[in-house]
Design an enzyme around this catalytic site. Structure first.
Site, PDB file in Angstrom:
ATOM      1  N   ASP A  70       0.850  -1.196   0.000  1.00 53.55           N
ATOM      2  CA  ASP A  70       0.000   0.000   0.000  1.00 53.55           C
ATOM      3  C   ASP A  70       0.878   1.235   0.000  1.00 53.55           C
ATOM      4  O   ASP A  70       1.448   1.615   1.021  1.00 53.55           O
ATOM      5  CB  ASP A  70      -0.884   0.035   1.264  1.00 53.55           C
ATOM      6  N   LEU A  71       0.966   1.863  -1.110  1.00 51.91           N
ATOM      7  CA  LEU A  71       1.868   2.991  -1.292  1.00 51.91           C
ATOM      8  C   LEU A  71       1.664   4.073  -0.228  1.00 51.91           C
ATOM      9  O   LEU A  71       0.572   4.570  -0.037  1.00 51.91           O
ATOM     10  CB  LEU A  71       1.604   3.592  -2.678  1.00 51.91           C
ATOM     11  N   ASP A  72       2.721   4.436   0.460  1.00 48.92           N
ATOM     12  CA  ASP A  72       2.684   5.528   1.444  1.00 48.92           C
ATOM     13  C   ASP A  72       1.707   5.283   2.581  1.00 48.92           C
ATOM     14  O   ASP A  72       1.251   6.215   3.234  1.00 48.92           O
ATOM     15  CB  ASP A  72       2.340   6.870   0.775  1.00 48.92           C
ATOM     16  N   GLU A  73       1.343   4.024   2.803  1.00 47.18           N
ATOM     17  CA  GLU A  73       0.385   3.724   3.858  1.00 47.18           C
ATOM     18  C   GLU A  73       0.972   2.746   4.868  1.00 47.18           C
ATOM     19  O   GLU A  73       0.250   2.162   5.650  1.00 47.18           O
ATOM     20  CB  GLU A  73      -0.906   3.147   3.252  1.00 47.18           C
TER      21      GLU A  73
END
Lengths: 287, 287, 287, 287
Positions: free
Chosen positions: D229-232
């Site tokens: 999950d990109l940037d999460e």
């Protein structure tokens, strides 16, 4: 105040004088006379001293001579001290260093990364160990062995570099020698020092050890102008960071060095952008 | 712009218009014409919109009519929006509240302690529980039961109070009802809301629980103008505070309420001192 | 250490002794012996003094007597100083005040809002003006006229209240009288004071004026234990806030009062939760 | 968990398992069994997941094998995940970079200055421009041209370096390529990314421009674990800094880069000291 790039089109002027009605009107009138458009203006009237301070940036297609032709008579009439510069012109900045590299490193990196608008003609140190760092940033480096008998020589070398290179700012980047009163006078208003700061303050050696012993919860740094009163010059910038009981003196020192570096670089940036003016022993900082 | 204390001697003017050369000169010329001495001046030229903003304070012995006589023609010529006020005049401020008392308490205390220059003619709430608090500060309190069928009545009462009392600022101090688009329009540029803010942001209910679940290290608050776009109005002030994994959702909420209170009070102070101007969807804040 | 609510199920223990191997194992063994489950534990070994500190919270269904039956022998064997309390039990807290209301207001509001777990049996002041504030929060208030001749009477009254009411913490909420060495001794380790703090520090009267004159960029507050060394007691909490050249001494004072209030309340919260331990002249604060 | 310096005398252990009474007692018992003296201990019981976390440092003259002989059976009995390391052992850390040098520079400088306990065997980049910087710090540098067709090759090279060099941490120091899900899985729990953060958040390109357009008053940075999950990913560290309406998008970016560098270095320090544990999607950070 002479001989800048005549093709520049963004200018910064700082001016101070005794406060009286109509100064903003007069100064802005000179800018209008120079076909200028103000893009930034800050002023301050000191209740303490009765002095007035203004900093303005403006754009104009006219050359410097035309601007000076408008501003000089106004400044004369006001009995003002004033300065004009091209916005963004790198300030000729001499770095004085000793062994500690953290502040020098931070300054050279930010200069290199265009975060600081300064040009460093020389790093001058009383130790040899930062040569490699200076080399990396392609900045000339010179070191001299300083003992009481050679200190006057070193200070003469500082003055010589300032004069030969047209140095406009001297940064004491953890330079650990006390400057002579003569050198302090020579550098007045154009030399910035950094030192650690604590709540409450501590006198004497090894302040990080004292701060640890006292269990302080905040440590900080103060960047100030150099004066003959050691560490008592006008304050330019201050920062603090939170610490706790578990931080050893060695860790406090590492944290302290970090905030020293940042605070000194902020002060240099403010000065290089002509945002720091002097009102007696206090600074007016137009952020 | 009419009928202030004619014996005042400190004035604050804010003005905005399309940027062009010479505005500072013209405006300061009007101040000179009114025998005024500028004590504070800030200006900003927006690269984004091409708008110009200025805020100035000045002292003069002349009455308001004489000042307006100088400034009005200049403003007309510039096609400017402008305002004049007496420095320190308490702003007539309506507080809207629900059950949560922390922001109301902070606002009333600071008003009482002369830290905020506002006059609160009424706390208007959709709950009864803050009556005792208002009583303590000798501020009138009124509550109405708000359900979907009575919401329009409540909003009419808001508008009525605004008009009858000459309210200049409406503060939503954790007022938990969504305002109708009509009321948002009516209050445009003169209503401030506060909400919690997180890095990253969270949508939906119980944000402190979400922030805890996500393990955020900072929580904050944003004070902004009320617009029909919920929580998306122009930002006036923001603050954050550090938290850690051991803070429960309940503790996060307590910490969050503290920073909400402070941030809202800061925003109210800035607005009441005419330091907040609008440039489209962003604020110019002359600290 | 006697007679708490026997139906409590969350306990907090603090213990300190000379450091040696195995302390955590012994103390946690006593908790296991009391059928307890540790929910929070922090410890610190001081390199400076060779002392060991531990704070732990645990849940158990057993009564206090059973817990003490497990812990007391361990503490004896370790030669430890220790304390047990019910988590969240309000600490009996006497507030000493003078004229300034900001700290008293903040403490009473937070107590009222359940942000501080203290019970205030009395606000004791050398001025009458905070009576209305205390009344609002339903806190008894008592004032006495204090001049050199009556100061001993006032201090005897403090000691009397402490003893009669079983006061566990005395908070000097901008109480402006210097305590006698006898009272300092009597209150040692259980009285907290707040004072403004600056970088650098200032001696003498009107420090906000001095700070302004010196152009400091940060002002702060320090909460510390009361000792006979005025303003030099062990530091519990510190905070700072940014200011600039345009802040008048009066504005600095308002900003300073705000940070004093917050810092004092934080220190009271830490103390009331048994998070502050003493290691000679420095505190161990288990946040 | 094998083959460290047998002459070390300071060890750090982290352990997590389902919470139940008696864990601290058992773990500290193993330390006693290994003739260890605990110098630092932090624990946390997660109400969210029912998991227990502990980090402890201790000194012992016994070799690692003896310590493991005591701890392994305890960990087995608890069904715990655990780790042991020598305090201060430099973590083998691979840096992934693109064009931006601020984070790489900060990491290498701090490593060089012994502020970070990491060993960097390689800087691996999809651009050539940071070679000189790496050379200066005597760190091997390798760059590969990455386009969609060669991305898999680059990622294979990352995995190869990780395995061949025994890399324990991968730092994405403004590495601007999105990692494939396979690489995210491969690096799970041992790769840290940095990104700018805003209140509120912004989606899409050029966030500093968006932040400027929205007039935000704070900008920040978040260091987090890399997940698909990109940037999460779970947040490790966050910081913010104050900005205002006059800061251009370019200035915001410079300020943002500064806080990105500091935040990433803080996260790397915390991870390298085994202070960051995972509780589902949130971190437990034992400062």
């Amino acid at each position: 105040m002479t001989g800048f790039d005549e093709t520049a089109d963004q200018w910064v002027v700082t001016l101070s004088c005794k406060d009286r009605p109509g100064i903003v009107h007069k100064v802005s009138g000179a800018v209008v006379g120079a076909d200028g458009n103000i893009t930034e203006l800050q002023q301050f009237s000191s209740q303490d001293t009765g002095n007035f301070f203004i900093r303005l940036q403006f754009a104009t297609a006219l050359p410097q001579s035309a601007i000076v032709g408008q501003l000089a008579p106004v400044a004369d009439e006001l009995g003002a001290t004033w300065q004009i510069d091209v916005v963004g012109r790198p300030l000729r900045t001499l770095i004085l260093a000793s062994k500690a590299g953290h502040c020098v490193q931070d300054l050279l990196f930010r200069t290199h990364a265009d975060q600081l608008s300064v040009h460093v003609p020389l790093v001058l140190s009383n130790h040899e160990n930062l040569r490699e760092l200076s080399d990396f940033y392609h900045v000339p480096f010179e070191s001299h062995y300083v003992v009481p008998e050679t200190k006057a020589d070193f200070e003469r070398r500082v003055m010589q570099v300032v004069e030969e290179q047209g140095v406009e700012l001297v940064v004491l980047a953890r330079y650990m020698q006390i400057l002579s009163p003569q050198l302090c006078d020579f550098l007045q208003g154009r030399a910035i020092n950094i030192h650690h700061s604590f709540l409450p303050g501590f006198k004497g050696a090894n302040p990080y050890r004292q701060a640890h012993a006292r269990g302080v919860k905040l440590i900080g740094a103060t960047a100030h102008f150099v004066t003959a009163d050691l560490d008592e010059g006008p304050i330019i910038e201050q920062n603090v960071v939170r610490v706790d009981h578990a931080d050893s003196p060695r860790q406090l020192m590492a944290i302290g060095q970090d905030i020293e570096s940042r605070t000194l670089s902020q002060a240099v940036r403010l000065f290089s952008e002509h945002r720091v003016l002097l009102d007696g022993v206090r600074t007016i900082v137009f952020q």
